[in-house]
Design a protein around this motif. Structure first.
Motif, PDB file in Angstrom:
ATOM      1  N   GLY A  89       0.883  -0.922  -0.022  1.00  0.00           N
ATOM      2  CA  GLY A  89       0.097  -0.113   0.283  1.00  0.00           C
ATOM      3  C   GLY A  89       1.029   1.723   0.115  1.00  0.00           C
ATOM      4  O   GLY A  89       0.644   2.240  -0.972  1.00  0.00           O
ATOM      5  N   SER A  93       0.874   3.826  -3.616  1.00  0.00           N
ATOM      6  CA  SER A  93       1.039   5.312  -2.932  1.00  0.00           C
ATOM      7  C   SER A  93       1.540   5.766  -3.021  1.00  0.00           C
ATOM      8  O   SER A  93       1.646   7.478  -3.803  1.00  0.00           O
ATOM      9  CB  SER A  93       0.042   5.484  -2.185  1.00  0.00           C
ATOM     10  OG  SER A  93       0.036   3.981  -1.321  1.00  0.00           O
ATOM     11  N   TRP A  94       3.160   5.741  -3.278  1.00  0.00           N
ATOM     12  CA  TRP A  94       3.488   6.337  -3.309  1.00  0.00           C
ATOM     13  C   TRP A  94       3.918   6.591  -4.955  1.00  0.00           C
ATOM     14  O   TRP A  94       4.104   7.976  -5.513  1.00  0.00           O
ATOM     15  CB  TRP A  94       5.341   6.110  -3.380  1.00  0.00           C
ATOM     16  CG  TRP A  94       6.532   6.950  -3.262  1.00  0.00           C
ATOM     17  CD1 TRP A  94       6.439   6.755  -4.235  1.00  0.00           C
ATOM     18  CD2 TRP A  94       7.092   8.283  -2.071  1.00  0.00           C
ATOM     19  NE1 TRP A  94       8.464   7.809  -4.191  1.00  0.00           N
ATOM     20  CE2 TRP A  94       8.146   8.213  -3.427  1.00  0.00           C
ATOM     21  CE3 TRP A  94       7.127   8.410  -1.228  1.00  0.00           C
ATOM     22  CZ2 TRP A  94       8.968   9.614  -2.722  1.00  0.00           C
ATOM     23  CZ3 TRP A  94       7.625   9.076  -1.431  1.00  0.00           C
ATOM     24  CH2 TRP A  94       8.949   9.997  -1.059  1.00  0.00           C
ATOM     25  N   ALA A  97       0.813   8.829  -6.025  1.00  0.00           N
ATOM     26  CA  ALA A  97       0.383   9.844  -5.208  1.00  0.00           C
ATOM     27  C   ALA A  97       1.610  10.820  -5.756  1.00  0.00           C
ATOM     28  O   ALA A  97       1.462  12.124  -6.140  1.00  0.00           O
ATOM     29  CB  ALA A  97       0.401   9.835  -4.113  1.00  0.00           C
ATOM     30  N   ILE A 108      -5.589   2.167 -10.253  1.00  0.00           N
ATOM     31  CA  ILE A 108      -6.276   2.119  -9.432  1.00  0.00           C
ATOM     32  C   ILE A 108      -7.249   1.832  -9.598  1.00  0.00           C
ATOM     33  O   ILE A 108      -7.807   0.738  -8.357  1.00  0.00           O
ATOM     34  CB  ILE A 108      -6.763   3.879  -8.915  1.00  0.00           C
ATOM     35  CG1 ILE A 108      -5.232   4.429  -8.949  1.00  0.00           C
ATOM     36  CG2 ILE A 108      -7.628   3.621  -7.473  1.00  0.00           C
ATOM     37  CD1 ILE A 108      -5.535   6.413  -8.972  1.00  0.00           C
ATOM     38  N   ALA A 167      -3.609   0.770   1.017  1.00  0.00           N
ATOM     39  CA  ALA A 167      -3.705   1.199  -0.677  1.00  0.00           C
ATOM     40  C   ALA A 167      -4.357   2.714  -1.126  1.00  0.00           C
ATOM     41  O   ALA A 167      -4.788   3.702  -1.223  1.00  0.00           O
ATOM     42  CB  ALA A 167      -3.806   0.566  -2.296  1.00  0.00           C
ATOM     43  N   ARG A 168      -5.457   2.012  -1.454  1.00  0.00           N
ATOM     44  CA  ARG A 168      -7.005   3.159  -1.091  1.00  0.00           C
ATOM     45  C   ARG A 168      -7.532   4.017  -0.772  1.00  0.00           C
ATOM     46  O   ARG A 168      -7.832   5.051   0.258  1.00  0.00           O
ATOM     47  CB  ARG A 168      -8.331   1.530  -1.788  1.00  0.00           C
ATOM     48  CG  ARG A 168      -8.762   1.789  -0.116  1.00  0.00           C
ATOM     49  CD  ARG A 168     -10.719   1.617  -0.720  1.00  0.00           C
ATOM     50  NE  ARG A 168     -10.946   1.412  -1.551  1.00  0.00           N
ATOM     51  CZ  ARG A 168     -12.271   1.064  -2.035  1.00  0.00           C
ATOM     52  NH1 ARG A 168     -13.526   0.759  -1.139  1.00  0.00           N
ATOM     53  NH2 ARG A 168     -12.718   0.877  -3.240  1.00  0.00           N
ATOM     54  N   LEU A 170      -4.307   5.020   1.410  1.00  0.00           N
ATOM     55  CA  LEU A 170      -3.322   5.995   1.363  1.00  0.00           C
ATOM     56  C   LEU A 170      -3.089   6.824   0.066  1.00  0.00           C
ATOM     57  O   LEU A 170      -2.740   8.125   0.524  1.00  0.00           O
ATOM     58  CB  LEU A 170      -2.027   5.549   1.411  1.00  0.00           C
ATOM     59  CG  LEU A 170      -1.952   4.985   2.786  1.00  0.00           C
ATOM     60  CD1 LEU A 170      -0.544   4.340   2.667  1.00  0.00           C
ATOM     61  CD2 LEU A 170      -1.894   6.096   4.198  1.00  0.00           C
ATOM     62  N   ILE A 171      -3.862   6.260  -1.199  1.00  0.00           N
ATOM     63  CA  ILE A 171      -3.196   7.112  -2.181  1.00  0.00           C
ATOM     64  C   ILE A 171      -3.600   8.944  -2.118  1.00  0.00           C
ATOM     65  O   ILE A 171      -3.746   9.375  -2.344  1.00  0.00           O
ATOM     66  CB  ILE A 171      -4.196   6.424  -3.664  1.00  0.00           C
ATOM     67  CG1 ILE A 171      -3.178   5.307  -3.675  1.00  0.00           C
ATOM     68  CG2 ILE A 171      -4.110   7.223  -4.635  1.00  0.00           C
ATOM     69  CD1 ILE A 171      -3.705   3.803  -4.830  1.00  0.00           C
ATOM     70  N   GLN A 175      -1.949  11.859  -2.402  1.00  0.00           N
ATOM     71  CA  GLN A 175      -2.262  13.219  -3.471  1.00  0.00           C
ATOM     72  C   GLN A 175      -2.668  14.721  -2.672  1.00  0.00           C
ATOM     73  O   GLN A 175      -2.490  14.968  -3.707  1.00  0.00           O
ATOM     74  CB  GLN A 175      -3.904  12.466  -4.635  1.00  0.00           C
ATOM     75  CG  GLN A 175      -2.949  11.108  -5.148  1.00  0.00           C
ATOM     76  CD  GLN A 175      -4.351  10.824  -6.383  1.00  0.00           C
ATOM     77  OE1 GLN A 175      -5.483  10.905  -5.742  1.00  0.00           O
ATOM     78  NE2 GLN A 175      -4.326  10.066  -7.028  1.00  0.00           N
TER      79      GLN A 175
ATOM     80  N   THR B  28       5.025  -2.398  -7.506  1.00  0.00           N
ATOM     81  CA  THR B  28       3.695  -2.497  -7.598  1.00  0.00           C
ATOM     82  C   THR B  28       2.448  -3.139  -8.586  1.00  0.00           C
ATOM     83  O   THR B  28       1.960  -4.161  -8.342  1.00  0.00           O
ATOM     84  CB  THR B  28       3.038  -0.498  -7.570  1.00  0.00           C
ATOM     85  OG1 THR B  28       3.374  -0.005  -6.957  1.00  0.00           O
ATOM     86  CG2 THR B  28       1.504  -0.382  -7.846  1.00  0.00           C
TER      87      THR B  28
END
Lengths: 292, 285
Positions: A89, A93-94, A97, A108, A167-168, A170-171, A175, B28
């Protein structure tokens, strides 16, 4: 409702943007009764049934090798699945984002995919890959590697169903935070890793904790996907939720609800911590939207 | 000396001083492929091996058809119920202040946090003919547990948080000045609610409905204990997948899974269309 509100010469000025007191009370009552009946009552039932025959019967459910094995397997599964998804995650997200690249929305959507797949189907797809008739099943049998009806399958299925959690969360958060702070750190000579550790991580820590909490609850409680890949071998491939099912189907209700009460307790702790985080750190958990 | 091309090349990504793009994106994509995409591809491969006619054959098998009808039909009813009460709960939680509001708000997420098997056995024992609620319902001549009614109850349970949480943030966002304007222009409260407040919330309610519906269709753990699982009556599609698998009928399991996935994707697509429409119509999702 209209009679009350059109009754204009009311004293309180606030009354034009809310309903009359009677309507308000009625709506609150309906909402609370509905929630009590549909959500709280089942939860209470778990504990009532678990203690239906007293403390000794309750405790007896845990003085059993199969129960110990189930607890151990659930802890092992969560101990692998949660850190895996935590790292995934944060890394994902790095990438998503902090950079602008083509195909981002597709990426995504693909990460979110496990949320829209039925738990049973989540288990099925792993059987199709690793099962004896699966894509690489024959190869696995040749090399004496067992994944389905064994612990690796349970861990994989759990990773799948909890894949999007961190992930969902943090993204959107990352951002919204943008890249200015990291850029400043880098200009001042920090390495990328250093900037991540000292700038990004503190910014996302509450959101991270929040998502890990929910990810863990799901990982420990997953039933459908795990049920398909586990094979229900007592003492070997039984997680806590599967143990609950077996005991229930054996009409051993007290033991079943006793084990279930452990999971219900986990759910309550999760909910409590989650509410606490939402309350204390609302702005640091999620990108704007939910603010209560 | 060749001058650089004037029109910048369309790049895969925009330049940035932040490091780690290749590494993080690579990681990822690797994880995504191994955990999510490859196993799902296995399903697609298997299902395409059956061909459309093979899938159709499974879908029209009376037992499968009835299970699909049960899953989709009851889930639609349950999602409707969850949307109605979910809206009411969201409204009460955001608009009214009452003692214990924060607690009630936390309770809404219970179905997210409570493992489905735990919810399943709790609902089954509550609604069983000798259970706390089941006994009362029996006096009214309703048998809930081990009938489609039980499936409906379990689906409302798991769908409710989706309905509440999609609408709630939008109710918070409503600009009260619009309501005041409506009131000053002479509209009654009922009029204000139905003509001014509710219309912009419709997309969120529809999204919540779609999410609750999709969840209900796929749900397994909280339903199987209360459903009774009688073929042709109260057998849900996910259970039929499990049964086919235990009979080593991989083809049948894949066909049902493909049909369910297909309908879920249509639902997801519908959500996206609703949101796109909402963005055009109201300027937000």
């Amino acid at each position: 409702m209209s009679e009350i509100a059109t009754d204009l010469p009311r004293q309180q000025p606030a009354s034009v943007v809310t309903e009359g007191g009677l309507v308000r009370g009625l709506l609150i009552a309906v909402a609370i009764v509905f929630l009590a009946l549909f959500l709280v009552l089942p939860l209470a039932t778990v504990f009532v049934q678990a203690f239906a025959k007293g403390w000794d019967a309750y405790l007896a459910a845990f003085h059993e090798a199969d129960a110990h094995a189930a607890i151990r397997l659930t802890l092992i599964t969560a101990a692998i699945a949660v850190p895996f998804n935590l790292v995934f995650g944060v890394v994902a997200s790095w990438a998503i984002a902090k950079f602008e690249f083509r195909g981002k929305n597709l990426l995504i959507t693909l990460i979110d995919l496990p949320f829209s797949v039925s738990p049973v189907v989540s288990g099925l797809i792993y059987v199709l890959v690793f099962g004896s008739q699966g894509l690489i099943g024959p190869w696995l049998i040749e090399h004496d590697i067992q994944i389905i009806f064994a612990v690796p399958g349970i861990v994989l299925a759990t990773i799948f169903v909890t894949f999007p959690f961190v992930a969902r969360q943090l993204i959107p958060l990352m951002q919204e935070q943008g890249t200015a702070e990291e850029e400043a750190a880098l200009t001042l000579g920090a390495s990328g890793w250093h900037a991540f550790r000292t700038v990004t991580l503190p910014n996302i820590r509450w959101g991270l904790l929040y998502s890990v909490l929910l990810c863990n609850a799901r990982a420990m409680g997953e039933f459908g996907a795990v049920s398909v890949v586990s094979g229900h071998i007592r003492g070997l491939t039984n997680t806590l939720p599967l143990h609950v099912e077996i005991l229930y189907n054996e009409y051993n209700f007290v033991a079943s609800f006793a084990v279930a009460s452990l999971l219900a307790g986990l759910a309550l702790v999760t909910l409590g911590l989650k509410s606490l985080l939402e309350w204390r750190y609302a702005g640091d958990i999620a990108a704007s939207g939910r603010r209560h | 000396m060749a001058s650089p091309p004037l029109r910048p090349r369309r790049r895969f990504r925009q330049p940035s001083v932040i490091p780690g793009f290749g590494l993080t994106l690579g990681y990822t994509l690797t994880c995504l492929s191994l955990i999510v995409l490859l196993p799902l591809a296995a399903l697609v491969v298997r299902a395409s091996g059956l061909g459309l006619s093979g899938i159709w054959e499974v879908a029209t098998d009376p037992r499968v058809a009835s299970a699909l009808r049960v899953s989709f039909g009851i889930s639609a009813l349950a999602a409707l119920t969850a949307s109605l009460f979910g809206f009411l709960v969201a409204w009460v939680l955001t608009r009214y202040d009452f003692p214990g509001r924060r607690l009630v708000d936390a309770v809404v997420d219970l179905p997210f946090a409570l493992p489905t098997a735990v919810a399943g056995i709790a609902l089954a024992s509550l609604y069983a003919p000798n259970g706390l609620v089941g006994e009362q319902l029996a006096k009214l001549g309703i048998q809930a547990a081990y009938t489609p009614v039980g499936i409906y109850i379990a689906m409302v349970f798991i769908g409710l948080p989706f309905a509440v949480r999609t609408v709630q943030p939008l109710i918070v966002e409503i600009d009260k000045e619009i309501e005041e304007a409506s009131a000053t222009l002479g509209a009654g409260r009922f009029h204000t609610l139905t003509r001014v407040v509710l219309p912009p919330l419709i997309p969120a309610v529809l999204t919540g409905f779609a999410l609750a519906f999709a969840r209900g269709v796929g749900e397994y753990g909280s339903i199987i204990f209360i459903a009774g699982n009688l073929p042709y009556v109260s057998e849900i599609a996910p259970l039929l997948i499990v049964i086919k698998l235990s009979e080593f009928d991989y083809g049948g399991a894949c066909a049902i899974a493909t049909i369910m996935l297909g309908i879920s994707f249509v639902t997801l697509l519908a959500i996206n269309l609703i949101q796109a429409w909402s963005r055009r119509r109201f300027g937000y999702v």
